[in-house]
Write a protein that holds these residues in place. Sequence first.
Motif, PDB file in Angstrom:
ATOM      1  N   MET A  19      65.721 -40.535 -86.039  1.00  0.00           N
ATOM      2  CA  MET A  19      64.997 -40.437 -84.779  1.00  0.00           C
ATOM      3  C   MET A  19      65.248 -39.075 -84.135  1.00  0.00           C
ATOM      4  SD  MET A  19      64.764 -43.164 -81.659  1.00  0.00           S
ATOM      5  CE  MET A  19      66.461 -43.091 -81.100  1.00  0.00           C
ATOM      6  N   ASP A  20      64.158 -38.442 -83.681  1.00  0.00           N
ATOM      7  CA  ASP A  20      64.259 -37.163 -82.989  1.00  0.00           C
ATOM      8  C   ASP A  20      63.698 -37.292 -81.584  1.00  0.00           C
ATOM      9  OD1 ASP A  20      65.204 -34.734 -84.728  1.00  0.00           O
ATOM     10  OD2 ASP A  20      64.056 -36.011 -86.073  1.00  0.00           O
ATOM     11  N   LEU A  21      64.437 -36.731 -80.621  1.00  0.00           N
ATOM     12  CA  LEU A  21      64.061 -36.779 -79.219  1.00  0.00           C
ATOM     13  C   LEU A  21      63.471 -35.431 -78.811  1.00  0.00           C
ATOM     14  CD1 LEU A  21      67.458 -38.308 -78.058  1.00  0.00           C
ATOM     15  CD2 LEU A  21      65.323 -39.586 -78.336  1.00  0.00           C
ATOM     16  N   PRO A  22      62.330 -35.417 -78.109  1.00  0.00           N
ATOM     17  CA  PRO A  22      61.706 -34.146 -77.733  1.00  0.00           C
ATOM     18  C   PRO A  22      62.500 -33.419 -76.653  1.00  0.00           C
ATOM     19  CG  PRO A  22      60.550 -35.963 -76.689  1.00  0.00           C
ATOM     20  CD  PRO A  22      61.559 -36.574 -77.624  1.00  0.00           C
TER      21      PRO A  22
ATOM     22  N   HIS B  85      58.885 -37.978 -72.152  1.00  0.00           N
ATOM     23  CA  HIS B  85      58.382 -38.196 -73.505  1.00  0.00           C
ATOM     24  C   HIS B  85      57.127 -39.075 -73.480  1.00  0.00           C
ATOM     25  CE1 HIS B  85      59.659 -42.422 -74.082  1.00  0.00           C
ATOM     26  NE2 HIS B  85      60.714 -42.105 -73.348  1.00  0.00           N
ATOM     27  N   LYS B  86      56.330 -38.941 -74.554  1.00  0.00           N
ATOM     28  CA  LYS B  86      55.048 -39.643 -74.617  1.00  0.00           C
ATOM     29  C   LYS B  86      55.144 -41.024 -75.248  1.00  0.00           C
ATOM     30  CE  LYS B  86      52.213 -35.445 -74.803  1.00  0.00           C
ATOM     31  NZ  LYS B  86      51.202 -34.687 -75.589  1.00  0.00           N
ATOM     32  N   GLY B  87      56.347 -41.441 -75.578  1.00  0.00           N
ATOM     33  CA  GLY B  87      56.521 -42.740 -76.204  1.00  0.00           C
ATOM     34  C   GLY B  87      57.115 -42.608 -77.590  1.00  0.00           C
ATOM     35  N   TYR B  88      57.164 -43.724 -78.320  1.00  0.00           N
ATOM     36  CA  TYR B  88      57.772 -43.770 -79.638  1.00  0.00           C
ATOM     37  C   TYR B  88      56.668 -43.736 -80.694  1.00  0.00           C
ATOM     38  CZ  TYR B  88      61.466 -45.507 -76.628  1.00  0.00           C
ATOM     39  OH  TYR B  88      62.372 -45.631 -75.621  1.00  0.00           O
TER      40      TYR B  88
ATOM     41  N   GLN C 276      55.651 -32.373 -86.294  1.00  0.00           N
ATOM     42  CA  GLN C 276      54.430 -32.230 -85.514  1.00  0.00           C
ATOM     43  C   GLN C 276      54.434 -33.167 -84.316  1.00  0.00           C
ATOM     44  OE1 GLN C 276      50.876 -32.353 -87.839  1.00  0.00           O
ATOM     45  NE2 GLN C 276      49.510 -32.519 -86.083  1.00  0.00           N
ATOM     46  N   ALA C 277      54.784 -34.423 -84.528  1.00  0.00           N
ATOM     47  CA  ALA C 277      54.798 -35.397 -83.432  1.00  0.00           C
ATOM     48  C   ALA C 277      55.871 -35.063 -82.401  1.00  0.00           C
ATOM     49  CB  ALA C 277      55.023 -36.803 -83.989  1.00  0.00           C
ATOM     50  N   LEU C 278      57.005 -34.554 -82.872  1.00  0.00           N
ATOM     51  CA  LEU C 278      58.074 -34.170 -81.959  1.00  0.00           C
ATOM     52  C   LEU C 278      57.615 -33.051 -81.038  1.00  0.00           C
ATOM     53  CD1 LEU C 278      61.121 -34.499 -81.191  1.00  0.00           C
ATOM     54  CD2 LEU C 278      61.586 -32.672 -82.838  1.00  0.00           C
ATOM     55  N   GLN C 279      56.922 -32.050 -81.588  1.00  0.00           N
ATOM     56  CA  GLN C 279      56.427 -30.941 -80.783  1.00  0.00           C
ATOM     57  C   GLN C 279      55.360 -31.398 -79.787  1.00  0.00           C
ATOM     58  OE1 GLN C 279      58.030 -27.927 -80.901  1.00  0.00           O
ATOM     59  NE2 GLN C 279      59.305 -29.194 -82.230  1.00  0.00           N
TER      60      GLN C 279
ATOM     61  N   TYR D 217      56.568 -36.656 -78.551  1.00  0.00           N
ATOM     62  CA  TYR D 217      56.911 -38.036 -78.889  1.00  0.00           C
ATOM     63  C   TYR D 217      58.369 -38.154 -79.338  1.00  0.00           C
ATOM     64  CZ  TYR D 217      51.915 -39.105 -78.890  1.00  0.00           C
ATOM     65  OH  TYR D 217      50.602 -39.272 -78.531  1.00  0.00           O
ATOM     66  N   ILE D 218      58.928 -39.339 -79.172  1.00  0.00           N
ATOM     67  CA  ILE D 218      60.180 -39.687 -79.830  1.00  0.00           C
ATOM     68  C   ILE D 218      59.801 -40.184 -81.218  1.00  0.00           C
ATOM     69  CG2 ILE D 218      62.149 -41.262 -79.869  1.00  0.00           C
ATOM     70  CD1 ILE D 218      62.112 -41.246 -76.836  1.00  0.00           C
ATOM     71  N   THR D 219      60.211 -39.457 -82.239  1.00  0.00           N
ATOM     72  CA  THR D 219      59.786 -39.796 -83.592  1.00  0.00           C
ATOM     73  C   THR D 219      60.785 -40.720 -84.267  1.00  0.00           C
ATOM     74  OG1 THR D 219      60.868 -37.867 -84.598  1.00  0.00           O
ATOM     75  CG2 THR D 219      58.628 -37.572 -83.779  1.00  0.00           C
ATOM     76  N   VAL D 220      60.272 -41.703 -84.965  1.00  0.00           N
ATOM     77  CA  VAL D 220      61.098 -42.667 -85.707  1.00  0.00           C
ATOM     78  C   VAL D 220      60.632 -42.636 -87.154  1.00  0.00           C
ATOM     79  CG1 VAL D 220      61.865 -45.059 -85.875  1.00  0.00           C
ATOM     80  CG2 VAL D 220      61.313 -44.084 -83.622  1.00  0.00           C
ATOM     81  N   THR D 221      61.485 -42.085 -88.022  1.00  0.00           N
ATOM     82  CA  THR D 221      61.094 -41.843 -89.414  1.00  0.00           C
ATOM     83  C   THR D 221      61.986 -42.626 -90.372  1.00  0.00           C
ATOM     84  OG1 THR D 221      60.523 -39.571 -88.768  1.00  0.00           O
ATOM     85  CG2 THR D 221      60.670 -40.049 -91.129  1.00  0.00           C
ATOM     86  N   PRO D 222      61.421 -43.559 -91.123  1.00  0.00           N
ATOM     87  CA  PRO D 222      62.219 -44.255 -92.145  1.00  0.00           C
ATOM     88  C   PRO D 222      62.516 -43.302 -93.310  1.00  0.00           C
ATOM     89  CG  PRO D 222      60.191 -45.459 -91.605  1.00  0.00           C
ATOM     90  CD  PRO D 222      60.056 -44.087 -91.048  1.00  0.00           C
ATOM     91  N   LEU D 223      63.751 -43.299 -93.754  1.00  0.00           N
ATOM     92  CA  LEU D 223      64.163 -42.463 -94.876  1.00  0.00           C
ATOM     93  C   LEU D 223      64.806 -43.322 -95.953  1.00  0.00           C
ATOM     94  CD1 LEU D 223      65.826 -39.407 -93.067  1.00  0.00           C
ATOM     95  CD2 LEU D 223      63.507 -39.551 -93.981  1.00  0.00           C
ATOM     96  N   GLY D 224      64.673 -42.899 -97.191  1.00  0.00           N
ATOM     97  CA  GLY D 224      65.360 -43.543 -98.294  1.00  0.00           C
ATOM     98  C   GLY D 224      66.544 -42.710 -98.733  1.00  0.00           C
ATOM     99  N   ALA D 225      67.284 -43.224 -99.676  1.00  0.00           N
ATOM    100  CA  ALA D 225      68.472 -42.516-100.145  1.00  0.00           C
ATOM    101  C   ALA D 225      68.105 -41.265-100.922  1.00  0.00           C
ATOM    102  CB  ALA D 225      69.308 -43.440-101.021  1.00  0.00           C
ATOM    103  N   LEU D 226      67.004 -41.321-101.675  1.00  0.00           N
ATOM    104  CA  LEU D 226      66.622 -40.224-102.551  1.00  0.00           C
ATOM    105  C   LEU D 226      65.263 -39.674-102.178  1.00  0.00           C
ATOM    106  CD1 LEU D 226      67.627 -41.829-105.976  1.00  0.00           C
ATOM    107  CD2 LEU D 226      68.974 -40.244-104.597  1.00  0.00           C
TER     108      LEU D 226
END
Length: 337
Positions: free
Chosen positions: A183-186, A192-195, A295-298, A301-310
């Motif tokens: 998660m990145d906070l602007p 902020h414009k939301g999640y 792009q969304a952070l700029q 927005y508060i961005t919520v990005t799912p990540l995997g291990a690889l």
Amino acid sequence: MEGVRDSSTRPVIMVTNDDGIDAPGLRALVQVLVSTNLYEVLVCAPDSEKSAVSHSITWRHALSVNRVEIEGTTAYAVSGTPADCASLGISKALFSTIPDLVISGINMGSNCGYHVVYSGTVAGAREAFFYGVPSLAISYDWVRGKSSIQDFKLGAEASLPIINAILAALKNKTYPQNCFLNMDLPTDVANHKGYKATKQGTSIIKMGWTQVTSDIEGGKILSTMTMETDSLTGPKTDVPSTISGNLLFKREEDKEDTVIHETHVIERSIDLEQVVKTEVEIKGQQYDDGDTDHQALQEGYITVTPLGALSNAETDCQSYFKDWLSCLVEFSSSSSL
């Protein structure tokens, strides 16, 4: 992966980071979590700044662990990396329980795109994910001259809905087990414009290298040493084969062997006119939907990005190399005949 404990006990959250246990981002997050009185809060974080160490771990020597007083928590400062801290904190070697959720942050600086590879903050969350513990990395897009320490508290408060939603999903056993969240906070987090659910983009800060002036004139020291004529090839142990990792030169015209220590002092540099290399430059295409993290952070927005291990290669690369290897095998077979 186990769900949150029954309703009679508070969920356990463990906090780590890469800026160090005294960093304002971590302290603000911990303060906000404690103030809700909704969670049991544990802290296991580096005893000094470990930014951009990626997912490095300490392997060859023991760690130093010291108890730290942080009101409302059980906290330890560790001499290792963020990944070390996350691993140690969920191991039961320090705490009597495995946390329901690991939060790494709040980092001073965003972690979008390719920079999640460098990030110690993201690595702290990833390490917990490796061991089946739900995790969340939080970073704040700090901008010098615009941001203030107070923004970390605002960012922590803005993170609470996401944290509570994760814990609710864990309790209901609906939370996915094959990812963790970044998660990145602007910068203007108060407005902020939301999640926004985003995907990892390909943004990266363009960095290079710049040679800087050394305290040593010309960056060079001449050190004359009287040695036996066979000292460079003989078994003597009092003549170093290398000196502090610097280059060694022998000046043949001198009667005495002269060792020249030539040291170049080089540091990272950033192109301030073109700080971020965008997805457009790398991919050759425009993301009109605005679904990439940077792009969304700029956009605020508060961005919520799912990540995997690889990081798996894209489908077109996989297809290319599948065909490429098939052709290579056929070519090798025919060449051997």
